[in-house]
Write an enzyme that holds these catalytic residues in place. Structure first.
Site, mmCIF file in Angstrom:
data_model
loop_
_atom_site.group_PDB
_atom_site.id
_atom_site.type_symbol
_atom_site.label_atom_id
_atom_site.label_comp_id
_atom_site.label_asym_id
_atom_site.label_seq_id
_atom_site.Cartn_x
_atom_site.Cartn_y
_atom_site.Cartn_z
ATOM 1 N NE ARG A 1 -8.071 -6.697 -26.491
ATOM 2 C CZ ARG A 1 -8.319 -6.482 -27.783
ATOM 3 N NH1 ARG A 1 -9.412 -6.989 -28.332
ATOM 4 N NH2 ARG A 1 -7.482 -5.767 -28.522
ATOM 5 C CG MET B 1 -5.190 -9.367 -34.944
ATOM 6 S SD MET B 1 -4.760 -7.746 -34.278
ATOM 7 C CE MET B 1 -5.705 -7.755 -32.746
ATOM 8 N N GLY B 2 -4.449 -14.176 -34.304
ATOM 9 C CA GLY B 2 -3.972 -15.344 -33.576
ATOM 10 C C GLY B 2 -4.629 -15.517 -32.213
ATOM 11 C CG HIS C 1 -11.654 -17.283 -29.382
ATOM 12 N ND1 HIS C 1 -12.715 -17.247 -30.246
ATOM 13 C CD2 HIS C 1 -11.170 -16.014 -29.346
ATOM 14 C CE1 HIS C 1 -12.890 -16.021 -30.703
ATOM 15 N NE2 HIS C 1 -11.948 -15.246 -30.188
ATOM 16 C CD GLU C 2 -13.846 -23.006 -27.998
ATOM 17 O OE1 GLU C 2 -13.337 -21.874 -27.777
ATOM 18 O OE2 GLU C 2 -13.838 -23.916 -27.162
ATOM 19 C CG LEU D 1 -22.269 -11.322 -37.494
ATOM 20 C CD1 LEU D 1 -23.665 -11.925 -37.582
ATOM 21 C CD2 LEU D 1 -22.287 -9.889 -38.020
ATOM 22 C CB VAL E 1 -18.214 -18.926 -31.021
ATOM 23 C CG1 VAL E 1 -18.095 -20.202 -30.199
ATOM 24 C CG2 VAL E 1 -18.365 -19.256 -32.502
ATOM 25 C CG HIS F 1 -9.920 -16.888 -33.911
ATOM 26 N ND1 HIS F 1 -9.720 -16.767 -32.557
ATOM 27 C CD2 HIS F 1 -9.685 -15.668 -34.440
ATOM 28 C CE1 HIS F 1 -9.370 -15.518 -32.273
ATOM 29 N NE2 HIS F 1 -9.354 -14.825 -33.407
ATOM 30 C CD GLN G 1 -6.079 -4.585 -36.014
ATOM 31 O OE1 GLN G 1 -5.792 -4.864 -37.176
ATOM 32 N NE2 GLN G 1 -7.040 -5.223 -35.374
#
Lengths: 289, 289
Positions: B186, B29-30, B33-34, B147, B175, B36, B60
């Site tokens: 968030r 969803m863009g 952060h590290e 995860l 991460v 992704h 969602q």
């Protein structure tokens, strides 16, 4: 012709093939008649690899429906499929298609509360689920259905559009007996007398279409005529006679667009369905593409 | 790096590519952060073509959730994606992904009435729907998830198995910030004080896991300790602390199998989640494949 019975094997095979070939796919529940064979012949002629599946899908039968009674004759089916030039028959076991209790449930929220969907709650949920699985296993470029199951075609159309399956939907005309009765695997279950009466489904639909050709625009008048013809000429119980927009399957107040005139009649031996799709002038639509 | 915004164009592109390449796909969803970027780096290293999607999926988010508030920064995302070596970014418009009212509804019937699913009814239905669409648009060979969203990984596992998607699921470790806080889009919404307190999520989980290493087999005792630590050290409201089998997400009476210890805490600025997955001896499971 190759016969594959394992989901995993089928999926690996398709990974290989998908690269160089165009794949045409005819999903079926077997017990082939000319309707199925016409779909296969078309799939063979339009694609470099043509595949059919034979799988009587328990998920699309209701608790009181004819899953056990549904006719099966795999030996004959394989011979007939081979004659059409089909390359691969996918005939999985039930426990390979549904190995565990499913976490994912699919349901259809439009196009279902009418025609056969109304008396078969959950039927098209089962159809959508098994087709999603088969599309993922086969990865076809084109998928073939008969217009006899016009509501199924409308549902598959929504399935492909809503979930972005990279598949082209091809719907071919209903194949009929010489007297006009739509071919169906269930016809063999009709009693002799019922088989004779059953011609009145197609005859009544054709009368209804002729009324539109002659300028009748009121759906209710056409529906009444079709209903009366079937009632007066058969011993079956009419489930529905409906005239709806197609493929949206919504009620229409006037025949000013593409519509479907559809019937379902319950005989003691089998429940039969038939339909005609035509435009505002009553011209028959023979093939959706 | 190529940027594609049309579903149709993406699908055509993939039809071309699917033949010669292995496709790795990171759905997001863009607001990268590290976490992704680690998924993208892995996708780049394991596949000949690596693709990420950026799509804040309205389906969602619940009616009272943070769809509008969800952080977005496409310009920065594209720069970061390019640095990982990603080949294609798929960034569709909402009206291209959901052009009409859907006929097909997907819902998840297992693995959802617990953890985040319990307080986010319909959330994983929306996740399953958009992933089905994205899998059909991209046709990836491998798909990558973190995860941190362990329940999402469990749902994707069921989605792929139940519907036979020809996709391999790869789940990589959470991460973390240097102090242990799990990376999340968030986190930027936390107040300064909350950001400091938030370290207690991972700290409490690690304490719980150490109890298992030290031989504690009673889930209730571990859950109570984790709950108390978070309550005593943060101003947040604990949504849940749970210890369940993984990936089935069912209650366990003893830690005698692979389990997940998971928490969700609501701060005024953001709701945070974290988890550890470990075996019967407390050994951390770092990567599912």
């Amino acid at each position: 012709m190759e016969i594959i019975r394992s989901v995993k094997e089928m999926q690996n095979k398709m990974k290989e093939l998908a690269s160089q070939e165009t794949i045409g796919f005819v999903p079926t529940m077997g017990y082939f008649h000319e309707g199925h064979l016409a779909l296969m012949t078309e799939a063979v002629s339009e694609n470099s690899i043509a595949i059919t599946s034979i799988f009587v899908n328990p998920l699309q039968f209701g608790p009181n429906e004819d899953f056990d009674k549904y006719p099966r004759d795999e030996k004959r089916d394989l011979r007939l499929a081979e004659e059409t030039g089909i390359d691969i028959v996918f005939a999985p076991e039930q426990k390979d298609m549904y190995p565990v209790e499913m976490t994912v449930a699919m349901s259809m929220t439009n196009r279902v509360d009418t025609l056969c969907g109304r008396s078969r709650p959950g039927h098209f949920d089962g159809v959508g689920t098994v087709l999603t699985k088969l599309f993922n296993i086969i990865s076809p470029d084109r998928v073939y259905f008969g217009l006899k199951d016009a509501q199924q075609v409308a549902i598959v159309d929504a399935l492909i559009e809503d979930l972005n399956f990279p598949v082209e939907l091809i719907a071919l005309p209903t194949v009929r007996e010489p007297d006009g009765l739509a071919k169906s695997s269930r016809n063999v279950n009709l009693k002799t007398k019922e088989r004779k009466e059953a011609v009145w489904l197609s005859r009544a639909l054709e009368t209804g279409r002729q009324m539109a050709v002659d300028g009748q625009q009121n759906p209710a008048i056409i529906v009444k005529e079709v209903t009366d013809l079937i009632k007066n000429h058969t011993s079956g119980t009419t489930d529905y006679v409906e005239l709806l927009s197609y493929p949206n399957l919504e009620p229409v107040h006037s025949i000013d667009q593409q519509v479907i005139l559809a019937v379902a009649v319950k005989f003691s031996g089998a429940r039969l369905i038939d339909n005609l799709i035509f435009d505002a002038d009553g011209n028959l639509i023979r093939r959706l593409r």
